[in-house]
Design a protein around this motif. Structure first.
Motif, PDB file in Angstrom:
ATOM      1  N   UNK A   1       0.823  -1.217   0.000  1.00  0.00           N
ATOM      2  CA  UNK A   1       0.000   0.000   0.000  1.00  0.00           C
ATOM      3  C   UNK A   1       0.850   1.257   0.000  1.00  0.00           C
ATOM      4  N   UNK A   2       1.943   1.240   0.737  1.00  0.00           N
ATOM      5  CA  UNK A   2       2.714   2.465   0.920  1.00  0.00           C
ATOM      6  C   UNK A   2       4.031   2.459   0.140  1.00  0.00           C
ATOM      7  N   UNK A   3       4.108   1.569  -0.858  1.00  0.00           N
ATOM      8  CA  UNK A   3       5.217   1.629  -1.801  1.00  0.00           C
ATOM      9  C   UNK A   3       4.753   2.455  -3.002  1.00  0.00           C
ATOM     10  N   UNK A   4       5.632   2.690  -3.919  1.00  0.00           N
ATOM     11  CA  UNK A   4       5.285   3.473  -5.109  1.00  0.00           C
ATOM     12  C   UNK A   4       5.016   2.568  -6.307  1.00  0.00           C
ATOM     13  N   UNK A   5       4.544   1.355  -6.047  1.00  0.00           N
ATOM     14  CA  UNK A   5       4.312   0.382  -7.116  1.00  0.00           C
ATOM     15  C   UNK A   5       2.988   0.656  -7.812  1.00  0.00           C
ATOM     16  N   UNK A   6       3.068   1.141  -9.025  1.00  0.00           N
ATOM     17  CA  UNK A   6       1.850   1.509  -9.761  1.00  0.00           C
ATOM     18  C   UNK A   6       1.089   0.305 -10.282  1.00  0.00           C
ATOM     19  N   UNK A   7       1.706  -0.897 -10.214  1.00  0.00           N
ATOM     20  CA  UNK A   7       1.029  -2.099 -10.701  1.00  0.00           C
ATOM     21  C   UNK A   7       0.050  -2.666  -9.678  1.00  0.00           C
TER      22      UNK A   7
ATOM     23  N   UNK B   1      -7.126   6.041  -3.695  1.00  0.00           N
ATOM     24  CA  UNK B   1      -5.708   6.123  -4.023  1.00  0.00           C
ATOM     25  C   UNK B   1      -5.566   6.636  -5.458  1.00  0.00           C
ATOM     26  N   UNK B   2      -4.799   7.704  -5.632  1.00  0.00           N
ATOM     27  CA  UNK B   2      -4.645   8.324  -6.954  1.00  0.00           C
ATOM     28  C   UNK B   2      -4.064   7.357  -7.986  1.00  0.00           C
ATOM     29  N   UNK B   3      -3.343   6.318  -7.524  1.00  0.00           N
ATOM     30  CA  UNK B   3      -2.777   5.342  -8.450  1.00  0.00           C
ATOM     31  C   UNK B   3      -3.844   4.482  -9.116  1.00  0.00           C
ATOM     32  N   UNK B   4      -5.055   4.483  -8.549  1.00  0.00           N
ATOM     33  CA  UNK B   4      -6.108   3.616  -9.070  1.00  0.00           C
ATOM     34  C   UNK B   4      -6.958   4.274 -10.143  1.00  0.00           C
ATOM     35  N   UNK B   5      -6.909   5.575 -10.216  1.00  0.00           N
ATOM     36  CA  UNK B   5      -7.906   6.260 -11.027  1.00  0.00           C
ATOM     37  C   UNK B   5      -7.348   7.510 -11.689  1.00  0.00           C
TER      38      UNK B   5
END
Length: 254
Positions: A39-45, A181-185
């Motif tokens: 959750x708190x890594x920068x993994x966009x996958x 989470x901004x990475x999701x959308x």
């Protein structure tokens, strides 16, 4: 914790070691670490489907503990750091240090052992009341954190504002994009894929709010949680496939 407990989504204890000055458990190695790490890594996958699958795994583990044994077993300490991921990103619920086994016909008990603030149900924190519905509450909070990337102990939550209220405000005002989470959308006008994601995230967060209802009797069971999550996942996959086709269609000239 009974030694004959077995489930795909519970951490497997290989052996134990006990001496006067040293006690240890040997567990299966989980190479992908914890949900908290992801959750708190920068993994966009770490996309919606991966998170959905993990939540289904955790829900199945709790369903087994609550309904699949001769007596209900309450984990009491569900949080992202206690959800471990194997090679295939399959989730395993771990850390049964304060687990409680309810007696036959006894839907709840009391304890002086408390879990982590932010994840534990109100009745557990105030009165030490332990029930399967307390795990349901914790699960709801974990779901919110998984899809918003916001800890329930974040410093922005003061006085009456907490993670649950923050999410509830966004759901009621249909402003899901502001809290997930901004990475999701990535919202784009007329983007069918974005609309599909918003619909899925709204359904997931609504379920999380039902799980974390203040009165225990208003929370659903983990059986209902599993069924609902599976329906959300199936709908998301169907809608995602359809949106890909729609986005590929050429725009017709007027």
């Amino acid at each position: 914790m009974p030694s004959n407990i077995r489930h795909r989504n519970l951490i497997k204890i290989i052996s134990c070691w006990s001496q006067l000055d040293f006690k240890a458990l040997v567990l299966n190695y989980m190479p992908n670490g914890s949900l908290e790490k992801w959750l708190y890594s920068q993994n966009s996958s770490f996309d919606i489907l991966k998170r959905l699958n993990i939540m289904v795994d955790v829900a199945l583990a709790l369903e087994y503990l609550h309904h699949g044994y001769s007596v209900p077993i309450v984990h009491c300490d569900l949080k992202p750091s206690n959800i471990l991921l194997d090679d295939d990103m399959v989730a395993h619920v771990a850390d049964f240090g304060i687990v409680k086994i309810l007696g036959l016909g006894d839907p709840m008990t009391q304890t002086m052992t408390l879990a982590i603030v932010g994840y534990m149900a109100p009745e557990y924190g105030m009165d030490g009341i332990v029930s399967t519905q307390g795990d349901v509450y914790s699960f709801g909070i974990v779901v919110m954190e998984t899809f918003t990337k916001m800890k329930p102990t974040n410093e922005m939550f003061v006085e009456e504002m907490n993670l649950k209220q923050w999410v509830a405000n966004s759901v009621s005002s249909e402003a899901i994009a502001e809290v997930v989470d901004a990475n999701l959308l990535v919202v784009q006008e007329q983007d069918h894929e974005s609309l599909t994601k918003i619909d899925c995230l709204s359904s997931v967060l609504r379920l999380a709010l039902v799980c974390s209802a203040e009165p225990p009797h208003e929370r659903i069971s983990m059986r209902e949680v599993v069924a609902t999550l599976k329906k959300i996942k199936i709908k998301f996959l169907k809608d995602a496939a359809r949106s890909v086709q729609l986005n590929r269609r050429p725009v017709q000239a007027l």
